[in-house]
Design an enzyme around this catalytic site. Structure first.
Site, PDB file in Angstrom:
ATOM      1  N   GLY A   1       0.871  -1.061   0.034  1.00  0.00           N
ATOM      2  CA  GLY A   1      -0.001  -0.006  -0.117  1.00  0.00           C
ATOM      3  C   GLY A   1       0.817   1.082   0.006  1.00  0.00           C
TER       4      GLY A   1
ATOM      5  NE  ARG B   1       5.401  -3.465  -4.421  1.00  0.00           N
ATOM      6  CZ  ARG B   1       4.182  -3.672  -4.196  1.00  0.00           C
ATOM      7  NH1 ARG B   1       3.773  -3.312  -3.099  1.00  0.00           N
ATOM      8  NH2 ARG B   1       3.137  -3.771  -5.254  1.00  0.00           N
TER       9      ARG B   1
ATOM     10  CD  GLN C   1      -3.010  -7.176  -2.779  1.00  0.00           C
ATOM     11  OE1 GLN C   1      -3.556  -7.855  -3.545  1.00  0.00           O
ATOM     12  NE2 GLN C   1      -1.958  -6.434  -3.204  1.00  0.00           N
TER      13      GLN C   1
ATOM     14  CG  ASP D   1       0.065   1.907  -5.797  1.00  0.00           C
ATOM     15  OD1 ASP D   1      -0.974   1.487  -5.680  1.00  0.00           O
ATOM     16  OD2 ASP D   1       1.120   1.517  -4.830  1.00  0.00           O
TER      17      ASP D   1
HETATM   18  O1  MRU Z   1       0.514  -4.097  -4.331  1.00  0.00           O
HETATM   19  P1  MRU Z   1      -0.311  -3.280  -3.321  1.00  0.00           P
HETATM   20  O2  MRU Z   1      -0.834  -4.041  -2.315  1.00  0.00           O
HETATM   21  O3  MRU Z   1       1.169  -2.644  -2.589  1.00  0.00           O
HETATM   22  O4  MRU Z   1      -0.980  -2.275  -4.042  1.00  0.00           O
HETATM   23  C1  MRU Z   1      -1.547  -1.321  -3.248  1.00  0.00           C
HETATM   24  C2  MRU Z   1      -2.901  -0.415  -3.890  1.00  0.00           C
HETATM   25  O5  MRU Z   1      -2.712  -0.517  -5.115  1.00  0.00           O
HETATM   26  C3  MRU Z   1      -3.294   0.473  -3.410  1.00  0.00           C
HETATM   27  O6  MRU Z   1      -4.650   0.559  -3.828  1.00  0.00           O
HETATM   28  C4  MRU Z   1      -2.672   1.770  -3.277  1.00  0.00           C
HETATM   29  O7  MRU Z   1      -1.333   1.676  -2.837  1.00  0.00           O
HETATM   30  C5  MRU Z   1      -3.154   2.640  -2.528  1.00  0.00           C
HETATM   31  S1  MRU Z   1      -3.101   2.333  -0.679  1.00  0.00           S
HETATM   32  C6  MRU Z   1      -4.024   3.663   0.270  1.00  0.00           C
END
Ligand code: MRU
Length: 345
Positions: free
Chosen positions: A47, A87, A194, A235
């Site tokens: 996230g 990442r 998720q 993101d």
């Molecule tokens: O791969 P992830 O679980 O890190 O992806 C997370 C997301 O796409 C969320 O929607 C985004 O980071 C916003 S979190 C407030």
């Protein structure tokens, strides 16, 4: 229950291992920067805002572990590089690196123990500010929700994905706290699930009625008139409003447009990347296909089959109704209003 995805405890950074949720609550105790980088890369913490907080705490750990100031600048750059490689898509990670770099530059002349303290304090400040920011996002966003609504969300943009309140789920949480009563549909979000594991868990803890759907159900629900509003996180948001979020978000935005359903992004300003003109420039993480061919430890494809896993996609600004930030709800056309945010900051 108060969800704390990450915090300092004594001399360590404690990270809630989200890969084990909702079955097990277990914290990873990180005492070295590379342990934090690994936790980010391997999805123990995920996230965008939570990744940013972890980055800041990891950098502070790197400085905390220095025994002396010999070659300190060189060693600091190594620490930043270790975190930067974890990442690529979440803007918040690079935002946090830059903020910690600036604090280091300003304080590197101090004696080592004072410098360590300043860096740890700054990372804690980033965590506390994130929670406040999310509460503001919730405050502005809750006006979009009325009782009786059916709201769709994707992935997890909740307390777990942030310092502890959530962006998209922060909006939902704030509306619920105000006494509005509604229902949430959570896309399961393959392959990490998720939505099924994390969003469903958070909302269940709040007592908010939640139904998990497979990712490919959203279109049919919209066609049946069973979704009134879509809210997701982000993101990275480019200067024109194009938004990278979990893979599948673009599909939802196209479907929402087709069915005239408002489609909102909820994100803090630390997710905006004004150095990128459009979403085409956003680096999109490609993760191993091995994460697609398995559910948990179980293989679901014939042996030797290839799989492709883009972790994010980009939703063009024209499909986005509004972006809920800590400064209010931004409306299209986004480019001018996003540029003015920078000037105000
Ligand atoms: O791969 P992830 O679980 O890190 O992806 C997370 C997301 O796409 C969320 O929607 C985004 O980071 C916003 S979190 C407030």
């Amino acid at each position: 229950m108060k969800i704390r995805p990450i915090f300092w405890q004594d001399d360590a950074v404690m990270i809630l291992d989200q890969r084990l949720l909702p079955w097990k609550i277990k914290y990873l105790k990180c005492t070295k920067v590379n342990q934090v980088a690994r936790a980010i890369k391997n999805m123990a913490i995920r996230g965008a805002p939570a990744i940013g907080i972890a980055a800041a705490m990891g950098i502070a750990l790197g400085v905390r572990n220095l025994k002396n100031k010999r070659d300190i600048e060189k060693r600091f750059v190594k620490t930043l590089t270790c975190i930067a490689k974890s990442r690529p898509t979440a803007r918040n990670l690079f935002w946090a690196i830059e903020r910690m770099r600036q604090v280091f530059e300003k304080n590197k002349g101090k004696n080592l123990s004072d410098l360590k303290l300043v860096m740890i304090k700054e990372s804690q400040k980033i965590l506390n500010e994130d929670i406040e920011t999310n509460q503001k996002i919730g405050y502005y966003g809750k006006s979009l929700i009325s009782s009786g609504m059916k709201i769709l969300t994707h992935c997890n943009a909740g307390a777990l994905a942030t310092g502890g309140y959530g962006t998209a789920l922060g909006v939902i949480r704030a509306a619920w706290e105000e006494g509005k009563r509604f229902e949430v549909f959570a896309d399961e979000t393959r392959p990490y699930l998720q939505g099924a594991r994390l969003t469903a868990w958070e909302l269940k803890e709040e007592g908010i009625p939640t139904t998990v759907i497979t990712d490919n159900t959203a279109g049919y629900l919209m066609q049946r008139g069973e979704i009134d509003l879509v809210i997701v996180g982000a993101d990275r948001i480019a200067a024109n409003g194009d938004t990278a979020n979990k893979i599948g978000t673009y599909t939802l935005a196209v479907l929402a447009k087709r069915h005239r359903i408002p489609f909102y992004i909820a994100a803090p300003l630390s997710t905006f990347d004004l150095s990128l003109k459009t979403g085409r420039e956003i680096p999109i993480e490609v993760r191993s296909g091995n994460e697609v061919i398995k559910i948990g430890k179980k293989h679901i494809c014939p042996e030797g089959v290839k799989a492709l896993y883009y972790a994010f996609d980009v939703t063009p600004a024209e499909l986005i109704t509004g972006i809920i930030t800590e400064r209010g709800i931004l409306k299209s056309p986004f480019d001018k209003v996003i540029a003015s945010l920078e000037k105000e900051a």
